[in-house]
Structure formats: C-alpha cells, structure tokens
Design a protein around this motif. Sequence first.
Motif, PDB file in Angstrom:
ATOM      1  N   PRO A   1       9.854  27.824 -12.719  1.00 23.36           N
ATOM      2  CA  PRO A   1      11.267  27.498 -12.931  1.00 23.36           C
ATOM      3  C   PRO A   1      11.830  26.613 -11.828  1.00 23.36           C
ATOM      4  CG  PRO A   1      10.864  29.822 -13.367  1.00 23.36           C
ATOM      5  CD  PRO A   1       9.605  29.265 -12.774  1.00 23.36           C
ATOM      6  N   GLN A   2      11.393  26.856 -10.584  1.00 14.49           N
ATOM      7  CA  GLN A   2      11.875  26.027  -9.481  1.00 14.49           C
ATOM      8  C   GLN A   2      11.456  24.570  -9.665  1.00 14.49           C
ATOM      9  OE1 GLN A   2      10.207  28.860  -9.201  1.00 14.49           O
ATOM     10  NE2 GLN A   2      11.499  30.291  -8.054  1.00 14.49           N
ATOM     11  N   GLY A   3      10.228  24.363 -10.188  1.00 19.12           N
ATOM     12  CA  GLY A   3       9.762  23.006 -10.428  1.00 19.12           C
ATOM     13  C   GLY A   3      10.569  22.291 -11.499  1.00 19.12           C
ATOM     14  N   VAL A   4      10.890  23.018 -12.552  1.00 23.90           N
ATOM     15  CA  VAL A   4      11.705  22.426 -13.613  1.00 23.90           C
ATOM     16  C   VAL A   4      13.094  22.067 -13.088  1.00 23.90           C
ATOM     17  CG1 VAL A   4      12.767  22.847 -15.860  1.00 23.90           C
ATOM     18  CG2 VAL A   4      10.422  23.596 -15.424  1.00 23.90           C
TER      19      VAL A   4
ATOM     20  N   ALA B   1       0.804  -1.227   0.000  1.00 22.69           N
ATOM     21  CA  ALA B   1       0.000   0.000   0.000  1.00 22.69           C
ATOM     22  C   ALA B   1       0.839   1.280   0.000  1.00 22.69           C
ATOM     23  CB  ALA B   1      -0.964  -0.014   1.184  1.00 22.69           C
ATOM     24  N   PRO B   2       1.873   1.411   0.825  1.00 23.21           N
ATOM     25  CA  PRO B   2       2.660   2.647   0.775  1.00 23.21           C
ATOM     26  C   PRO B   2       3.317   2.897  -0.582  1.00 23.21           C
ATOM     27  CG  PRO B   2       3.085   1.462   2.816  1.00 23.21           C
ATOM     28  CD  PRO B   2       2.296   0.539   1.939  1.00 23.21           C
ATOM     29  N   MET B   3       3.770   1.824  -1.225  1.00 22.10           N
ATOM     30  CA  MET B   3       4.391   1.983  -2.538  1.00 22.10           C
ATOM     31  C   MET B   3       3.354   2.424  -3.572  1.00 22.10           C
ATOM     32  SD  MET B   3       4.582   0.084  -5.577  1.00 22.10           S
ATOM     33  CE  MET B   3       5.572   0.276  -7.043  1.00 22.10           C
ATOM     34  N   LEU B   4       2.170   1.857  -3.542  1.00 18.65           N
ATOM     35  CA  LEU B   4       1.123   2.238  -4.495  1.00 18.65           C
ATOM     36  C   LEU B   4       0.660   3.670  -4.259  1.00 18.65           C
ATOM     37  CD1 LEU B   4      -0.940  -1.080  -4.480  1.00 18.65           C
ATOM     38  CD2 LEU B   4       0.662  -0.288  -6.247  1.00 18.65           C
ATOM     39  N   ARG B   5       0.605   4.060  -3.012  1.00 19.21           N
ATOM     40  CA  ARG B   5       0.234   5.443  -2.708  1.00 19.21           C
ATOM     41  C   ARG B   5       1.318   6.404  -3.185  1.00 19.21           C
ATOM     42  NH1 ARG B   5      -0.876   7.936   3.320  1.00 19.21           N
ATOM     43  NH2 ARG B   5      -2.061   9.764   2.662  1.00 19.21           N
ATOM     44  N   ALA B   6       2.579   6.007  -3.020  1.00 24.09           N
ATOM     45  CA  ALA B   6       3.679   6.836  -3.500  1.00 24.09           C
ATOM     46  C   ALA B   6       3.620   6.987  -5.020  1.00 24.09           C
ATOM     47  CB  ALA B   6       5.013   6.234  -3.077  1.00 24.09           C
ATOM     48  N   LYS B   7       3.225   5.920  -5.724  1.00 24.60           N
ATOM     49  CA  LYS B   7       3.055   6.009  -7.176  1.00 24.60           C
ATOM     50  C   LYS B   7       2.055   7.098  -7.536  1.00 24.60           C
ATOM     51  CE  LYS B   7       2.257   2.594  -9.895  1.00 24.60           C
ATOM     52  NZ  LYS B   7       1.861   1.321 -10.531  1.00 24.60           N
ATOM     53  N   ALA B   8       0.930   7.097  -6.842  1.00 25.59           N
ATOM     54  CA  ALA B   8      -0.100   8.100  -7.129  1.00 25.59           C
ATOM     55  C   ALA B   8       0.406   9.506  -6.836  1.00 25.59           C
ATOM     56  CB  ALA B   8      -1.351   7.795  -6.305  1.00 25.59           C
ATOM     57  N   ALA B   9       1.119   9.656  -5.728  1.00 23.25           N
ATOM     58  CA  ALA B   9       1.640  10.977  -5.375  1.00 23.25           C
ATOM     59  C   ALA B   9       2.669  11.448  -6.394  1.00 23.25           C
ATOM     60  CB  ALA B   9       2.259  10.931  -3.979  1.00 23.25           C
ATOM     61  N   ALA B  10       3.538  10.543  -6.834  1.00 24.36           N
ATOM     62  CA  ALA B  10       4.577  10.915  -7.794  1.00 24.36           C
ATOM     63  C   ALA B  10       3.971  11.307  -9.136  1.00 24.36           C
ATOM     64  CB  ALA B  10       5.558   9.760  -7.964  1.00 24.36           C
ATOM     65  N   ARG B  11       2.916  10.612  -9.545  1.00 25.61           N
ATOM     66  CA  ARG B  11       2.261  10.978 -10.807  1.00 25.61           C
ATOM     67  C   ARG B  11       1.650  12.370 -10.719  1.00 25.61           C
ATOM     68  NH1 ARG B  11       0.158   5.575 -10.601  1.00 25.61           N
ATOM     69  NH2 ARG B  11      -1.857   6.443  -9.957  1.00 25.61           N
ATOM     70  N   LEU B  12       0.987  12.664  -9.616  1.00 24.37           N
ATOM     71  CA  LEU B  12       0.391  13.988  -9.446  1.00 24.37           C
ATOM     72  C   LEU B  12       1.472  15.062  -9.364  1.00 24.37           C
ATOM     73  CD1 LEU B  12      -2.394  13.158  -6.836  1.00 24.37           C
ATOM     74  CD2 LEU B  12      -2.711  13.671  -9.258  1.00 24.37           C
ATOM     75  N   GLN B  13       2.562  14.756  -8.673  1.00 25.35           N
ATOM     76  CA  GLN B  13       3.639  15.731  -8.515  1.00 25.35           C
ATOM     77  C   GLN B  13       4.291  16.055  -9.851  1.00 25.35           C
ATOM     78  OE1 GLN B  13       7.263  14.367  -6.577  1.00 25.35           O
ATOM     79  NE2 GLN B  13       7.363  16.250  -5.376  1.00 25.35           N
ATOM     80  N   TYR B  14       4.422  15.069 -10.710  1.00 24.28           N
ATOM     81  CA  TYR B  14       5.114  15.274 -11.977  1.00 24.28           C
ATOM     82  C   TYR B  14       4.460  16.380 -12.800  1.00 24.28           C
ATOM     83  CZ  TYR B  14       7.747  14.166 -16.200  1.00 24.28           C
ATOM     84  OH  TYR B  14       8.593  14.246 -17.286  1.00 24.28           O
ATOM     85  N   ASP B  15       3.154  16.398 -12.847  1.00 24.42           N
ATOM     86  CA  ASP B  15       2.448  17.415 -13.632  1.00 24.42           C
ATOM     87  C   ASP B  15       2.692  18.819 -13.097  1.00 24.42           C
ATOM     88  OD1 ASP B  15       1.398  15.441 -15.258  1.00 24.42           O
ATOM     89  OD2 ASP B  15      -0.417  15.215 -14.050  1.00 24.42           O
ATOM     90  N   GLY B  16       2.983  18.940 -11.801  1.00 30.11           N
ATOM     91  CA  GLY B  16       3.186  20.255 -11.215  1.00 30.11           C
ATOM     92  C   GLY B  16       4.575  20.812 -11.413  1.00 30.11           C
ATOM     93  N   PHE B  17       5.526  19.997 -11.843  1.00 32.01           N
ATOM     94  CA  PHE B  17       6.892  20.485 -12.003  1.00 32.01           C
ATOM     95  C   PHE B  17       6.983  21.605 -13.032  1.00 32.01           C
ATOM     96  CE2 PHE B  17       8.578  16.194 -10.460  1.00 32.01           C
ATOM     97  CZ  PHE B  17       8.924  16.713  -9.224  1.00 32.01           C
ATOM     98  N   ALA B  18       6.131  21.554 -14.050  1.00 33.89           N
ATOM     99  CA  ALA B  18       6.224  22.524 -15.138  1.00 33.89           C
ATOM    100  C   ALA B  18       5.628  23.884 -14.790  1.00 33.89           C
ATOM    101  CB  ALA B  18       5.535  21.966 -16.386  1.00 33.89           C
ATOM    102  N   THR B  19       5.110  24.059 -13.589  1.00 31.27           N
ATOM    103  CA  THR B  19       4.414  25.301 -13.246  1.00 31.27           C
ATOM    104  C   THR B  19       5.348  26.435 -12.893  1.00 31.27           C
ATOM    105  OG1 THR B  19       4.205  24.680 -10.913  1.00 31.27           O
ATOM    106  CG2 THR B  19       2.434  24.006 -12.409  1.00 31.27           C
TER     107      THR B  19
END
Length: 751
Positions: free
Chosen positions: A690-693, A670-688
């Motif tokens: 310069p600090q994210g990039v 469960a923690p690994m699957l939850r981390a997958k979901a968090a990482a997917r959501l986080q990835y989309d926010g990196f482009a928002t």
Amino acid sequence: MNPQTSRLSRAARRILLVLPLIALVTAPVVEAKAPATRSGRAAAEQPYTGPWLYRGSDVPHDKAWVFGELPNGLRYAVRHNGVPPGQVSIRVRVDVGSLNEREDERGFAHLIEHLVFRQSKYLGEGEAIPAWQRLGATFGSDTNAETTPTGTTFKIDLPEASPASLDESMKFLSGMVIAPTLSDANIKTDLSIVLAEKRERGGAAARAQDALREVLYAGQPLAVRAPIGTEQALRNADQAKVRGFHDRWYRPDTTVVIIAGDRPPAELAALVKKWFGGWPAVSDPAPAPSFGDPVAPPGAGKTGGIGETRVLVEPDLPRGITWGILRPWRKVNDTIVYNQGLMTDQIAQSIINRRLETRARAGGSYLLAQVNQQDVSRSADATFVSITPLTEDWQSAVRDVRAVIADAMASPPRQDEIDREIAEMNVAFASSVEQRALQPGSKVADDLTQAIDIRETVAAPEAVWSIFRQTIPLITPAAVLKHTRQLFTGTVTRGVMITPKAGEGTDLALRDALAAPVKPDGKARLAAKPVSFDQLPPLGEPGKIVADGPTSLSGIDQVEFANGVKALIWPSADEPGRVTVKVRFGKGYRAFASGDAPYILLGSMALVGSGVGPLGQEELDRISTGRKMGFAFKIDDADFTFSADTRAADLADQLYLFAAKLQMPRWDAAPMLRAKAAARLQYDGFATSPQGVLQRDLGYYQHNRDPRYRTPNPQELEAATPEGFRQVWAPILATGPIEVQVFGDIDRAKT
C-alpha cells in the motif's frame, strides 16, 4: 566504540549506497563465545578497572556517561543532555530476543513486549496509553518498544520532564518490566494484535526477507527464528508458558537502564536505584543458548565453498541478487587496536564500492552494487555483496561485480585511492567533533543501547577522531590488501536471487555463477585526477549590493543584489560547525508542460549528476573529497531548491557549485540514462505494498489528476531521451527568481 556515543566500529562501516536486499539481512549484533576475530586477533580478557561497559577495553571512557551497577546485577548508564531542552529519554533493554526462544515459544519475546503495555504492577488494564499521554508522551512516537533476535528494548522520550513526571515514568517502567500481568485474558487480547501484525507483514517483501534469512543462515537458529514467531506457538501460549519465559529471561542481570536528558546524572541514577533496586537477583540463571556457526559445505577447503542458493520468483519485486561470505562470529574486546582494524576494513570496502559505482556509471551490466561487512545477531561475521542487474542477463552482472572484487583481492590499491577514502572518513569524524553538542538525548540513548547489544563501548567524538588520526599511518596498500582478502574469505558463501520472471534462473545456475572462475578486472580503478576549485572558471564579477538590512525576523538579514538575486543570512551559534545552504529558484511544477512527467522524475534523479561546467559526476565527487559539501535537489509546487549541509570553511565553494549549476550546466547523458533504468525498475516495485501505491499515485490525485504529478510508466520512460531532457531542463535553470538562504555557524560579512 563510537564517534557520537554510539559504536564507531559499526558507524564506520556504513556505506552510502543502500540496496533493498541488503537491508533485509541486517540485524543487531551481540556477543558470542570463541577465541579469535576475523583478523586473527585474540579476544583474551584484559584487566577490568573501570565502568562495566569498558571491561577488557582500552578505549577512552566517554566521561559524559555515568555508569553504575546495582547489588542485584542490574546495570545502568545516565548522562545529562540538554537537546531538546527539558526532555529525558529512557531506554530499558533486556537481553532477550527471538533467538532465546524454544521451539514451542517462537514469538514469545515479541508477545511479551506487547503484554507489558497491556497491564502491569502500577498500571491497570488499558491504562498505559492515557498514563503516558498525561505525562506528555505520545504513544507510538515518544513511547515505543522493539524486539530483535537478540534483545527487547522499551523506549520513552518524556518531553518537559519534571522530577514528579520522571519519577512516575520510572515507576511505570519498572512495573512493566519486572511485574507485567501475564494473564490468560491479556494473552488472548494481545494475541489477536500480534497475529494481525503477522498477517500484515506478509506479501512479496516478507517472502524475500524470509528467503534471505533461511538461506544465508541455513543450519543456524537465526534461519528460522524471526521475532514475529509462528502461529502455532502463539496460539498455544498461555499464562504458565509465557510466565515461564518471562521468569527465565527478564532478570536484573540481563537488564540495562539508560537515561539521557535534561536532569542531573545523580538524580537519574537515584531513580534507577529507587525503582529497580528492589528487583530480586536470580541465583541460578538460565544459560544462554548457542546460536551456532556457519557450516561449511561438504568438501570445502580452508577458503570455504559455495553452499545453499535460492532463486525466488516475485513478480512485484525488482530483480536483485545478494550473497554473503560467512564466518563464525567471535566475541572480541573493543580495544583501540580492534577499532583500527575496523577502520582499515572500512577503507577497503569504500575503495571497492567506489570502483563498483564507477563501473556502473560507465554503463555496466548492473544498476547498483555494493559490498558491506556486518556482524549479524551473534550468528555470523559476514561480508555481503548486493547487485541490482540492469537486465535479465544477471549472470553478466554477477561476473562483472565478482571481477572487480577479484581485482581488489589480487593486488593492493594505489595510495591515492586510500588517501581519498581517508579524507572522506576524516571529515566525517571532524564534523562529529564540531557537532557533538547537537546530539539529541534520544539519539545518544539509542546509540548506547546498540553498543550494549553488540558488547562494544562508546567513545567521545574527540577520542574517535584521535584514534583515527593515529590509524592513518597504518592504512598502507599492503594492509588494505590483507583486510580485503580477509573480508572475502569465509567458511561458506550463500546467495539468493529475487526475480520478477519465472525461467530466468535456477538455484543451480546461481550457485554456478558464484562458483565460476573469474578474471580480475582492473578497469574500474580510477586514475588519479586531482580537481581543484582553483582550476574552475570564474562566474563573473562580484555583484553590487543594492539593499542590506534586517527582516522582521530577529537575527535574519536580507541582502538584495543588482541582478535581482536576494539572500537571507542568519548567523547563529546554536549549532556549532553546521551551516545550511539553500538556493531557491524558478517556478517548480508550474514551469512544466503537461507531457513532461518523465523528465520531471528523471530530473529529480539525474539533474545534479549531469554535471557542472567542466565537472562531470566523477569530478563532482572528487572535488568535494575531504570536504563537507552536498548537492541535494528538490522540486516543489512553486520553486526548485538546491540544498546542502556544510561548514563555514567549505561555504564559498558550496555556493560556487550551486551558482555554476545555474550559469553553466553540463548535460552528460550517462546519469540520465542510468536514472531511466532505475525508474523503470522502481515502477514495478510500487505495486508490492500500500505504501508503494501511495508513493506512485498520491501526488497525482492530490493535485486533481494534474498530469505533471503523475508517475510515468515504463513505456513513457523508455521514450525519454538525453536531448529531450536538456530541452526541458535548460530553460528552467536559466529562469529566476533566485533566493539564497544561508543559516548557521557563519561569519556574516564573509558570507
């Protein structure tokens, strides 16, 4: 009051889980006028017999602070603080922010913050930066300022302060605050800087912040009074208008000088009198503006109703929902009884947040959720709920979170739930007492500044802990239920949803989701399952020491064991009550294959949560209840590190957890699957931003495009499995060398 010379009432409200959207609505809090608090206690004035900060309060005075008032109305607070040695921290707070501005002055409070550094009575144009550098203060880090909706604060941290440099610093500050040069030429110069700041704060994050402010505080000045101001008002600024704003609000009676540092309090107080005592008092001060109250929607009953809602489409931001239950802010006396109520509020919130986290761990409809009460800028007493949904089905996430809250409002918690949160708060307050001497002067000065901003007191950690212990018998299931219902009852409820995709929802759909009937869900109420270290399996026989002696560094000993483990032990009384533990092992990034990037990221997020021997994530939380323990994990180029801040009483069990993770790791999915979901959501926010990039790509390019340092994309994350996770990490946990480091307030032989 406050456990570390800051505000206990707010410090006790801090929730460990921090969501991006809730961070956008937090703001400093100040006094408002009216007679009742959220819990219905009257706010009548009490006799005043002590320092100005404690008017109307029976909270024990923090004797480390010396308070005073000058004949012109200026107030001050000074104290000796020797951390770090030789440094003196100065704060000059003026009770004026963006909420004090008229329509044609929007942005003036922040503009003046800039102008005072441009030129003033004792500093010519452009002289401020070299003057502070000459005194040893780095401009921007040791020297800074900030403007909020309710205040403007000038900050100086002066290293190696001598009587001469301290005197000169106070001279400069007095000239800056009392007599800045607000000329048209200086305004024109700084206007370009302020407008550049305004442009730089644009983008998705700023639009989301603006939407939250506009919706949550609709009908109140806070909704439209951001400190950055408006371009029209700023471009129309001239000497007469800016001088008028300064004269109206920069007065001795609105100013507090705070100094904490390695000098005698009498010397510090004398400097305040010398440089600020000649500031003329104002006989007819301008009345403070009204910040208004939250307005109930038409037809709302006594329990309020659903007001404004908004759905904002931002492709570069992750999906998130925040709603607030708003009540009028009312000034209260910061009494012991008031703080006991706040402590009960915190217990109520902590119980709900733990239940929400349990629901998320079990594979619910949301990744994260939290509730958090805040008093916002003299404008609202609000309870915020924030959710990060797992999928586009945000309605299910809203319903599930509301169901947990409804259950908390329907029936009282069990006593064991209360006891668990009491134990957590108790160890936090006890640690504050143990580590009081470690607080740097800059921290205690900032804490007092915040307390003044919200018209509350400060208290020594010993006093706070004592009050908490007196409060424990009052925190009954019935009391927690009462406070829970108060936290979720208000004048109006308003909400905002940020979504990356158009068509996922409408303003009306969000309103309906917040208004729909909901059935209480008690499945997240955790059953009482005591866990003790005594129940855990042994890790083997004590190891044989083959070498033990001092290192080349004074006071640090190295111990070597027959199995190859090395330990560095450094007893030190410099930080009472604090022990730092680190376990370094393995080869770090060198241990991974080129295609392991998804599992590297997921390991940094979920390796600890996947468990230890018989302990899953919930058991790990429970076994450390009432203890000062931690379990941080870091991946470096050449090793891996477990680390924690603990104390001598908990050191043995802390070491057991680290050793057990290496010897008998658990692999809950469960923690690994939850981390997958968090990482997917986080990835989309990196482009928002310069600090994210930079966060996404810098390590990859710094290491010559080594694929192990690349941030995995959503497709790669989706392909990761619990089985693959174990295949990558199991051999790493079984690989040495191992080095244990224990530093701090310890007994060497026991360690």
